[in-house]
Enzyme design. Structure first.
Site, mmCIF file in Angstrom:
data_model
loop_
_atom_site.group_PDB
_atom_site.id
_atom_site.type_symbol
_atom_site.label_atom_id
_atom_site.label_comp_id
_atom_site.label_asym_id
_atom_site.label_seq_id
_atom_site.Cartn_x
_atom_site.Cartn_y
_atom_site.Cartn_z
ATOM 1 N N ARG A 91 0.813 -1.231 0.000
ATOM 2 C CA ARG A 91 0.000 0.000 0.000
ATOM 3 C C ARG A 91 0.840 1.272 0.000
ATOM 4 O O ARG A 91 0.548 2.232 0.676
ATOM 5 C CB ARG A 91 -0.976 0.010 1.196
ATOM 6 C CG ARG A 91 -1.797 -1.235 1.354
ATOM 7 C CD ARG A 91 -2.711 -1.545 0.156
ATOM 8 N NE ARG A 91 -3.443 -2.772 0.380
ATOM 9 C CZ ARG A 91 -3.077 -3.965 -0.123
ATOM 10 N NH1 ARG A 91 -2.003 -4.082 -0.898
ATOM 11 N NH2 ARG A 91 -3.803 -5.020 0.126
ATOM 12 N N ARG A 92 1.903 1.223 -0.801
ATOM 13 C CA ARG A 92 2.696 2.445 -1.010
ATOM 14 C C ARG A 92 2.793 2.777 -2.494
ATOM 15 O O ARG A 92 3.717 3.449 -2.927
ATOM 16 C CB ARG A 92 4.099 2.274 -0.432
ATOM 17 C CG ARG A 92 4.074 2.022 1.067
ATOM 18 C CD ARG A 92 5.480 1.948 1.619
ATOM 19 N NE ARG A 92 5.508 1.050 2.751
ATOM 20 C CZ ARG A 92 6.613 0.695 3.392
ATOM 21 N NH1 ARG A 92 7.784 1.178 3.008
ATOM 22 N NH2 ARG A 92 6.570 -0.130 4.416
ATOM 23 N N GLY A 93 1.847 2.213 -3.267
ATOM 24 C CA GLY A 93 1.786 2.585 -4.684
ATOM 25 C C GLY A 93 2.687 1.775 -5.592
ATOM 26 O O GLY A 93 2.878 2.139 -6.760
ATOM 27 N N LEU A 95 2.300 -1.443 -6.779
ATOM 28 C CA LEU A 95 1.523 -2.043 -7.868
ATOM 29 C C LEU A 95 1.133 -0.963 -8.889
ATOM 30 O O LEU A 95 1.187 -1.187 -10.097
ATOM 31 C CB LEU A 95 0.266 -2.738 -7.316
ATOM 32 C CG LEU A 95 -0.798 -3.077 -8.366
ATOM 33 C CD1 LEU A 95 -0.274 -4.061 -9.400
ATOM 34 C CD2 LEU A 95 -2.057 -3.622 -7.724
ATOM 35 N N THR A 96 0.735 0.186 -8.401
ATOM 36 C CA THR A 96 0.306 1.264 -9.306
ATOM 37 C C THR A 96 1.440 1.618 -10.276
ATOM 38 O O THR A 96 1.219 1.727 -11.486
ATOM 39 C CB THR A 96 -0.115 2.504 -8.484
ATOM 40 O OG1 THR A 96 -1.068 2.062 -7.510
ATOM 41 C CG2 THR A 96 -0.722 3.581 -9.351
ATOM 42 N N SER A 119 -6.123 -12.299 -8.786
ATOM 43 C CA SER A 119 -6.149 -13.109 -7.567
ATOM 44 C C SER A 119 -7.290 -12.646 -6.657
ATOM 45 O O SER A 119 -7.848 -13.420 -5.891
ATOM 46 C CB SER A 119 -4.830 -12.989 -6.816
ATOM 47 O OG SER A 119 -4.620 -11.642 -6.428
ATOM 48 N N TYR A 124 -8.347 -4.568 -9.911
ATOM 49 C CA TYR A 124 -7.907 -4.092 -11.224
ATOM 50 C C TYR A 124 -8.845 -3.131 -11.961
ATOM 51 O O TYR A 124 -8.440 -2.569 -12.973
ATOM 52 C CB TYR A 124 -7.570 -5.293 -12.104
ATOM 53 C CG TYR A 124 -6.344 -6.024 -11.567
ATOM 54 C CD1 TYR A 124 -5.083 -5.460 -11.683
ATOM 55 C CD2 TYR A 124 -6.445 -7.232 -10.895
ATOM 56 C CE1 TYR A 124 -3.954 -6.092 -11.174
ATOM 57 C CE2 TYR A 124 -5.323 -7.884 -10.383
ATOM 58 C CZ TYR A 124 -4.087 -7.296 -10.523
ATOM 59 O OH TYR A 124 -2.971 -7.909 -10.012
ATOM 60 N N PHE A 408 -3.802 -17.768 -16.675
ATOM 61 C CA PHE A 408 -2.353 -17.572 -16.577
ATOM 62 C C PHE A 408 -2.011 -16.651 -15.410
ATOM 63 O O PHE A 408 -2.892 -16.098 -14.789
ATOM 64 C CB PHE A 408 -1.830 -16.980 -17.896
ATOM 65 C CG PHE A 408 -2.462 -15.681 -18.302
ATOM 66 C CD1 PHE A 408 -1.957 -14.467 -17.840
ATOM 67 C CD2 PHE A 408 -3.590 -15.657 -19.126
ATOM 68 C CE1 PHE A 408 -2.541 -13.255 -18.213
ATOM 69 C CE2 PHE A 408 -4.177 -14.449 -19.494
ATOM 70 C CZ PHE A 408 -3.647 -13.257 -19.045
HETATM 71 C C1 LIG Z 1 -2.374 -6.909 -4.696
HETATM 72 C C2 LIG Z 1 -1.005 -6.267 -4.427
HETATM 73 C C3 LIG Z 1 -0.118 -6.508 -5.644
HETATM 74 C C4 LIG Z 1 -1.209 -4.759 -4.203
HETATM 75 O O1 LIG Z 1 0.053 -4.142 -4.177
HETATM 76 P P1 LIG Z 1 0.311 -2.698 -3.509
HETATM 77 O O2 LIG Z 1 1.667 -2.281 -3.960
HETATM 78 O O3 LIG Z 1 0.041 -2.753 -2.073
HETATM 79 O O4 LIG Z 1 -0.781 -1.815 -4.243
HETATM 80 P P2 LIG Z 1 -0.828 -0.214 -4.331
HETATM 81 O O5 LIG Z 1 -0.224 0.381 -3.098
HETATM 82 O O6 LIG Z 1 -0.256 0.237 -5.633
HETATM 83 O O7 LIG Z 1 -2.378 0.005 -4.331
HETATM 84 C C5 LIG Z 1 -3.074 0.539 -5.438
HETATM 85 C C6 LIG Z 1 -4.517 0.665 -5.081
HETATM 86 O O8 LIG Z 1 -5.096 -0.646 -5.061
HETATM 87 C C7 LIG Z 1 -5.709 -0.862 -3.785
HETATM 88 N N1 LIG Z 1 -5.500 -2.260 -3.453
HETATM 89 C C8 LIG Z 1 -4.326 -2.874 -3.283
HETATM 90 N N2 LIG Z 1 -4.524 -4.167 -2.994
HETATM 91 C C9 LIG Z 1 -5.844 -4.374 -3.005
HETATM 92 C C10 LIG Z 1 -6.672 -5.497 -2.776
HETATM 93 N N3 LIG Z 1 -6.154 -6.669 -2.468
HETATM 94 N N4 LIG Z 1 -8.011 -5.348 -2.883
HETATM 95 C C11 LIG Z 1 -8.542 -4.148 -3.183
HETATM 96 N N5 LIG Z 1 -7.797 -3.040 -3.388
HETATM 97 C C12 LIG Z 1 -6.479 -3.151 -3.313
HETATM 98 C C13 LIG Z 1 -5.010 0.077 -2.840
HETATM 99 O O9 LIG Z 1 -5.818 0.355 -1.731
HETATM 100 C C14 LIG Z 1 -4.791 1.278 -3.713
HETATM 101 O O10 LIG Z 1 -6.000 2.032 -3.817
HETATM 102 P P3 LIG Z 1 -6.011 3.607 -4.001
HETATM 103 O O11 LIG Z 1 -5.304 3.864 -5.312
HETATM 104 O O12 LIG Z 1 -7.439 3.941 -4.022
HETATM 105 O O13 LIG Z 1 -5.235 4.124 -2.827
HETATM 106 C C15 LIG Z 1 -0.332 -6.869 -3.162
HETATM 107 O O14 LIG Z 1 -1.232 -6.768 -2.096
HETATM 108 C C16 LIG Z 1 0.111 -8.313 -3.304
HETATM 109 O O15 LIG Z 1 1.239 -8.565 -3.696
HETATM 110 N N6 LIG Z 1 -0.776 -9.303 -2.979
HETATM 111 C C17 LIG Z 1 -0.413 -10.707 -3.018
HETATM 112 C C18 LIG Z 1 -0.168 -11.236 -4.426
HETATM 113 C C19 LIG Z 1 -1.308 -10.923 -5.340
HETATM 114 O O16 LIG Z 1 -2.473 -11.099 -5.030
HETATM 115 N N7 LIG Z 1 -0.956 -10.438 -6.563
HETATM 116 C C20 LIG Z 1 -1.911 -10.110 -7.591
HETATM 117 C C21 LIG Z 1 -1.932 -11.200 -8.583
HETATM 118 S S1 LIG Z 1 -3.230 -11.029 -9.787
#
Ligand SMILES: CC(C)(COP(=O)(O)OP(=O)(O)OC[C@H]1O[C@@H](n2cnc3c(N)ncnc32)[C@H](O)[C@@H]1OP(=O)(O)O)[C@@H](O)C(=O)NCCC(=O)NCCS
Length: 408
Positions: A91-93, A95-96, A119, A124, A408
């Protein structure tokens, strides 16, 4: 925190893969790292997010696919995968930033559409992805699985070895891929990768069994499945269908009749079944088939003009619509879709839109499986001219909903 997004090097691949699987709370076997490297990935499409120098805190990557769209055209589609952020840096951006990087590469490579499997379904939409296919989970007790209806089956079902299956299954897949919306291509190495059958990956189930259905020697359908003993000292098992793909009603009837009639099998379960599957209509007691719908393939349009002109529509007509896209501004704007003599063109226009929708909603309707009117009732699209959403539905919806059996 300073984060740098860049392609990984060959030397970094192992650690990158370990980081991807750690995101899913899994340890990874060294052989699987090699297998992934050899059979699936394109190294120049894998990225890392590096914090404070060389600390790998985020992963992402893309597989290149060809996606079948309504009408049978196959268009380049970025298959986004391997997404993860280190649990220490959530939650520090990250993924974004990673998504931005992956979408930029897809745009550079002129892929009109990006796709993914999620997942978690809440992540998304904010990046402009929409649920484009439905994946139904099925389970049925075999005692309640009698057919009341079925087409006549002229061909034969037989067991084949794993190696033979790897030669036969792609032939069925390719027949179907030509006209079944939502299909993705599978190279021979990806077939090997996705049907790899090592014991440690079986989750306590048996190795894979393979059956094919052939008519006049031509394969029309196949199923791969595993078994699990219900109790240690008894023979009763449950069957888990890994994949069942059929290209004709006859092969569908034959393969499902086979799967539901193997002796000692108490129950059969399958994931990612199409919502339009005929099995429901064949059963004497359809309610016995427990169906759980979920999101399947997610799609995100990156180049509206190219993506929309590549597919066919249910009738001639036209619609002027506005797309709101805050993630890929180049895909935002007002467009006019014209379908004439069965051929579509899509161009930017300065005319007033009849409908406004977001990028995620466009992703959902693109393959024809979701109606814009359903999204509008959820407050996700706006009609400016009476009847415009009904016209949009009429143009975009397809008779058979899309299905993507390749996860995938
Ligand atoms: C899902 C994941 C990649 C998010 O990564 P992150 O770096 O924490 O995401 P970000 O900080 O960029 O968050 C972007 C936005 O998505 C939201 N978000 C992140 N994870 C979320 C989740 N699981 N469900 C809903 N919203 C989510 C954040 O709140 C944020 O929202 P905002 O823009 O309104 O503030 C991370 O939690 C993870 O690695 N999970 C386990 C592996 C996984 O599920 N990967 C995805 C495979 S499809």
């Amino acid at each position: 925190m300073n984060v740098n997004y860049r392609p990984i090097t060959e030397d970094e691949f192992s650690n990158w893969r370990i980081a991807v699987r750690r995101g899913f709370n899994e340890q990874v076997h060294p052989d699987d790292i090699t297998r992934l490297r050899n059979d699936r990935i394109e190294i120049d499409r894998l990225f890392g997010a590096f914090a404070d120098g060389n600390n790998l805190v985020g992963t992402g990557g893309t597989d290149s696919y060809q996606l079948t769209v309504p009408g049978g055209a196959q268009i380049p589609a970025a298959g986004i995968a391997y997404i993860g952020t280190a649990a220490t840096h959530l939650r520090r951006g990250i993924l974004t930033g990673m998504m931005r990087t992956l979408l930029d590469q897809a745009i550079e490579r002129k892929e009109p559409v990006a796709t993914l499997w999620a997942s978690q379904s809440g992540i998304y939409s904010r990046f402009g992805f929409g649920q484009a296919t439905v994946a139904e989970g099925w389970s049925i007790k075999t005692a309640n699985a009698t057919f009341a209806h079925a087409p006549k089956v002229p061909g034969k079902t037989r067991f084949v070895s794993h190696d033979d299956a790897l030669e036969i299954m792609p032939r069925v897949w390719e027949t179907l891929r030509k006209n079944r919306t939502g299909f993705l291509d599978r190279s021979p190495s990806r077939w090997r990768y996705f049907f790899f059958d090592e014991e440690r990956l079986r989750g306590g189930r048996s190795g894979m069994f393979h059956v094919v259905y052939e008519d006049n020697g031509i394969p029309e359908g196949y199923a791969a499945y595993r078994m699990k003993r219900l109790r240690e000292e008894e023979f009763e098992v449950e069957m888990k269908v890994v994949e069942a793909v059929t290209s004709t009603p006859e092969s569908h009837a034959a393969i499902w009749h086979f799967l539901l009639n193997v002796d000692l099998v108490q129950s059969v379960s399958a994931g990612n079944r199409p919502s339009s599957d005929a099995l429901w209509w064949m059963l004497a007691d359809p309610r016995q088939l427990k169906r759980t719908p979920s999101d399947g393939l997610w799609a995100r349009v990156l180049d509206v003009e190219t993506a929309l002109a590549a597919r066919t529509y249910e009738s001639d007509g036209h619609i002027t619509f506005e797309v709101i896209d805050n993630v890929v501004p180049a895909a935002a704007g007002i467009f006019r879709l014209t379908v004439s003599g069965g051929k579509a063109t899509c161009e930017r226009t300065s005319a007033q839109p009849e409908v406004t929708l977001g990028a995620s909603e466009l992703g959902s309707v693109y393959l024809g499986g979701t109606r814009l009117s359903h999204l509008a009732r959820a407050g996700r699209a706006e009609e400016h001219v009476p009847g415009a959403i009904a016209r949009f539905d009429w143009l975009f919806s397809t008779a058979i909903p899309p299905w993507c059996p390749h996860e995938f």
